[in-house]
Design a protein around this motif. Structure first.
Motif, PDB file in Angstrom:
ATOM      1  N   MET A 192      45.603  45.303  34.958  1.00 12.14           N
ATOM      2  CA  MET A 192      45.050  44.627  36.239  1.00 12.14           C
ATOM      3  C   MET A 192      43.930  43.450  35.969  1.00 12.14           C
ATOM      4  O   MET A 192      42.537  43.893  35.156  1.00 12.14           O
ATOM      5  CB  MET A 192      43.896  45.381  37.240  1.00 12.14           C
ATOM      6  CG  MET A 192      43.452  44.953  38.698  1.00 12.14           C
ATOM      7  SD  MET A 192      42.810  46.393  40.071  1.00 12.14           S
ATOM      8  CE  MET A 192      42.017  45.078  40.822  1.00 12.14           C
ATOM      9  N   LEU A 193      44.343  42.546  36.445  1.00 15.60           N
ATOM     10  CA  LEU A 193      43.504  41.116  36.249  1.00 15.60           C
ATOM     11  C   LEU A 193      42.151  41.283  37.223  1.00 15.60           C
ATOM     12  O   LEU A 193      41.564  41.511  37.745  1.00 15.60           O
ATOM     13  CB  LEU A 193      43.939  39.964  36.309  1.00 15.60           C
ATOM     14  CG  LEU A 193      45.141  39.517  35.493  1.00 15.60           C
ATOM     15  CD1 LEU A 193      45.796  38.269  35.802  1.00 15.60           C
ATOM     16  CD2 LEU A 193      45.116  39.548  33.987  1.00 15.60           C
ATOM     17  N   ARG A 206      46.394  28.528  36.307  1.00 13.02           N
ATOM     18  CA  ARG A 206      47.216  30.122  36.502  1.00 13.02           C
ATOM     19  C   ARG A 206      46.628  31.340  36.895  1.00 13.02           C
ATOM     20  O   ARG A 206      45.266  30.893  35.703  1.00 13.02           O
ATOM     21  CB  ARG A 206      48.641  29.323  36.202  1.00 13.02           C
ATOM     22  CG  ARG A 206      48.827  29.738  34.602  1.00 13.02           C
ATOM     23  CD  ARG A 206      49.977  29.366  34.638  1.00 13.02           C
ATOM     24  NE  ARG A 206      50.132  29.122  32.789  1.00 13.02           N
ATOM     25  CZ  ARG A 206      49.874  30.801  31.418  1.00 13.02           C
ATOM     26  NH1 ARG A 206      49.872  31.509  32.223  1.00 13.02           N
ATOM     27  NH2 ARG A 206      49.949  30.137  30.720  1.00 13.02           N
ATOM     28  N   PRO A 207      46.490  31.803  37.461  1.00 11.86           N
ATOM     29  CA  PRO A 207      46.726  33.196  37.359  1.00 11.86           C
ATOM     30  C   PRO A 207      46.831  34.117  36.212  1.00 11.86           C
ATOM     31  O   PRO A 207      47.536  33.855  35.536  1.00 11.86           O
ATOM     32  CB  PRO A 207      46.894  34.381  38.626  1.00 11.86           C
ATOM     33  CG  PRO A 207      47.194  32.883  39.663  1.00 11.86           C
ATOM     34  CD  PRO A 207      47.785  31.828  38.709  1.00 11.86           C
ATOM     35  N   GLY A 208      45.672  34.622  35.667  1.00  8.42           N
ATOM     36  CA  GLY A 208      46.252  35.186  34.284  1.00  8.42           C
ATOM     37  C   GLY A 208      45.766  34.930  33.069  1.00  8.42           C
ATOM     38  O   GLY A 208      45.414  35.102  31.703  1.00  8.42           O
ATOM     39  N   ARG A 213      33.835  39.312  39.668  1.00  6.42           N
ATOM     40  CA  ARG A 213      33.779  41.280  38.860  1.00  6.42           C
ATOM     41  C   ARG A 213      33.227  40.851  36.973  1.00  6.42           C
ATOM     42  O   ARG A 213      33.022  42.030  37.060  1.00  6.42           O
ATOM     43  CB  ARG A 213      35.404  41.228  39.236  1.00  6.42           C
ATOM     44  CG  ARG A 213      35.042  42.941  38.696  1.00  6.42           C
ATOM     45  CD  ARG A 213      36.909  43.342  39.523  1.00  6.42           C
ATOM     46  NE  ARG A 213      37.652  43.260  39.039  1.00  6.42           N
ATOM     47  CZ  ARG A 213      38.510  42.903  40.205  1.00  6.42           C
ATOM     48  NH1 ARG A 213      38.465  42.548  41.173  1.00  6.42           N
ATOM     49  NH2 ARG A 213      39.507  42.251  40.240  1.00  6.42           N
ATOM     50  N   ARG A 214      33.566  40.102  36.548  1.00  5.34           N
ATOM     51  CA  ARG A 214      33.384  39.749  35.131  1.00  5.34           C
ATOM     52  C   ARG A 214      32.307  39.830  35.172  1.00  5.34           C
ATOM     53  O   ARG A 214      31.525  40.131  34.067  1.00  5.34           O
ATOM     54  CB  ARG A 214      34.176  39.128  34.418  1.00  5.34           C
ATOM     55  CG  ARG A 214      34.301  39.025  33.010  1.00  5.34           C
ATOM     56  CD  ARG A 214      35.213  40.302  32.163  1.00  5.34           C
ATOM     57  NE  ARG A 214      36.244  40.440  32.841  1.00  5.34           N
ATOM     58  CZ  ARG A 214      37.039  39.616  31.512  1.00  5.34           C
ATOM     59  NH1 ARG A 214      36.682  38.848  30.376  1.00  5.34           N
ATOM     60  NH2 ARG A 214      38.371  40.284  31.184  1.00  5.34           N
ATOM     61  N   LEU A 241      41.773  36.478  33.595  1.00  2.00           N
ATOM     62  CA  LEU A 241      40.756  36.322  35.164  1.00  2.00           C
ATOM     63  C   LEU A 241      42.699  35.857  36.092  1.00  2.00           C
ATOM     64  O   LEU A 241      43.281  35.208  35.814  1.00  2.00           O
ATOM     65  CB  LEU A 241      39.625  35.153  34.679  1.00  2.00           C
ATOM     66  CG  LEU A 241      38.855  35.488  34.319  1.00  2.00           C
ATOM     67  CD1 LEU A 241      37.959  34.502  33.748  1.00  2.00           C
ATOM     68  CD2 LEU A 241      38.492  36.793  34.248  1.00  2.00           C
ATOM     69  N   GLU A 242      42.560  36.703  37.316  1.00  2.00           N
ATOM     70  CA  GLU A 242      43.519  36.251  38.507  1.00  2.00           C
ATOM     71  C   GLU A 242      42.073  35.424  38.235  1.00  2.00           C
ATOM     72  O   GLU A 242      43.651  34.299  39.120  1.00  2.00           O
ATOM     73  CB  GLU A 242      42.591  37.470  39.024  1.00  2.00           C
ATOM     74  CG  GLU A 242      43.682  37.531  40.266  1.00  2.00           C
ATOM     75  CD  GLU A 242      43.484  38.171  41.460  1.00  2.00           C
ATOM     76  OE1 GLU A 242      42.733  38.247  42.981  1.00  2.00           O
ATOM     77  OE2 GLU A 242      42.874  39.606  40.903  1.00  2.00           O
TER      78      GLU A 242
END
Length: 254
Positions: free
Chosen positions: A1-2, A132-134, A7-8, A138-139
């Motif tokens: 899960m990213l 882009r996500p990832g 959250r980071r 990171l999402e």
């Protein structure tokens, strides 16, 4: 899960040490990212140097938030088993994003400073479009926080495999000061020379300080391993002087 960038930053925030004037004035800031052996005393010394100039400094610990002490960091990160620079580049981006929310931080005048693994992480971040996500693990990474990054100060950055600057150009081009050690055993000086010469040819404003020293030359610690990583007082002093000059140049007029 990213992770999300929010959250980071929430993970990192309790382990960020702040230095600077004890007021609420909006000031330029330097974000400091440690090597693979964790936050050592010399990183705090550099942060105090920033504070003495009247700016803010933030030492970001990437390991304690993950439950890693010094021993775990040495066995997991320094060995390459965990947290490569690409993954930790998410810490760098999240720290920029989160600290920029604080009213006492001038989000438009930031310097990222990295030692060894910290330099690797910063440099890996520079190679990503963040659209882009990832990316950066990171999402919801975004290039927006990087608009305020005016300078990079990189001390014996790790640029061996799998560092992305070996194969990717930089998407962002802040003013950069590279401090390179001619006896660096983790990244040969000739290779670092090649990478930074190439970056400069691509338009990155790079200046160099090449020192007759080893990796971790500015860490006066019994943890060094003989001639491979030896403290060098003269090189340490030259780096402190270069750090101060770089900060004053980047933040002039701020």
């Amino acid at each position: 899960m990213l992770d999300t960038i929010q959250r980071r930053f929430s993970l990192l925030e309790p382990y960020i040490t702040a230095y600077g004037p004890s007021d609420a004035v909006c000031r330029p800031a330097v974000l400091l990212f440690h090597a693979c052996n964790g936050v050592r005393h010399h990183i705090h010394d550099y942060a105090r140097q920033v504070a003495a100039l009247g700016y803010r400094a933030y030492v970001i610990d990437s390991f304690l938030p993950r439950g890693w002490d010094h021993t775990a960091a040495m066995s997991l990160v320094c060995s390459g088993l965990a947290l490569h620079g690409y993954e930790r580049s998410g810490d760098v981006l999240a720290a920029i994003w989160g600290l920029a929310q604080r009213p006492e931080v001038d989000a438009g005048n930031l310097i990222l400073a990295g030692w060894s693994h910290g330099g690797w992480s910063i440099m890996d971040l520079m190679t990503q479009k963040l659209t882009r996500p990832g990316e950066a693990r990171l999402e919801n990474g975004s290039p927006e926080p990087l608009k305020g990054v005016k300078g990079l100060f990189l001390v014996y950055p790790y640029i061996n495999f799998p560092a992305r600057s070996n194969t990717h150009g930089w998407e962002y081009r802040p003013k950069t000061q590279a401090v390179l050690a001619r006896q660096d055993f983790l990244t040969a000086h000739s290779h670092a020379d090649h990478i930074f010469t190439h970056l400069k040819s691509e338009g990155v404003p790079v200046e160099r300080l090449d020192l007759e020293a080893t990796h971790c030359f500015d860490e006066d610690s019994a943890l060094h391993f003989g001639p491979l990583m030896a403290y060098d007082k003269a090189s340490h002093k030259k780096t402190e002087m270069a750090f101060e000059a770089f900060i004053l140049d980047v933040f002039k007029g701020a």
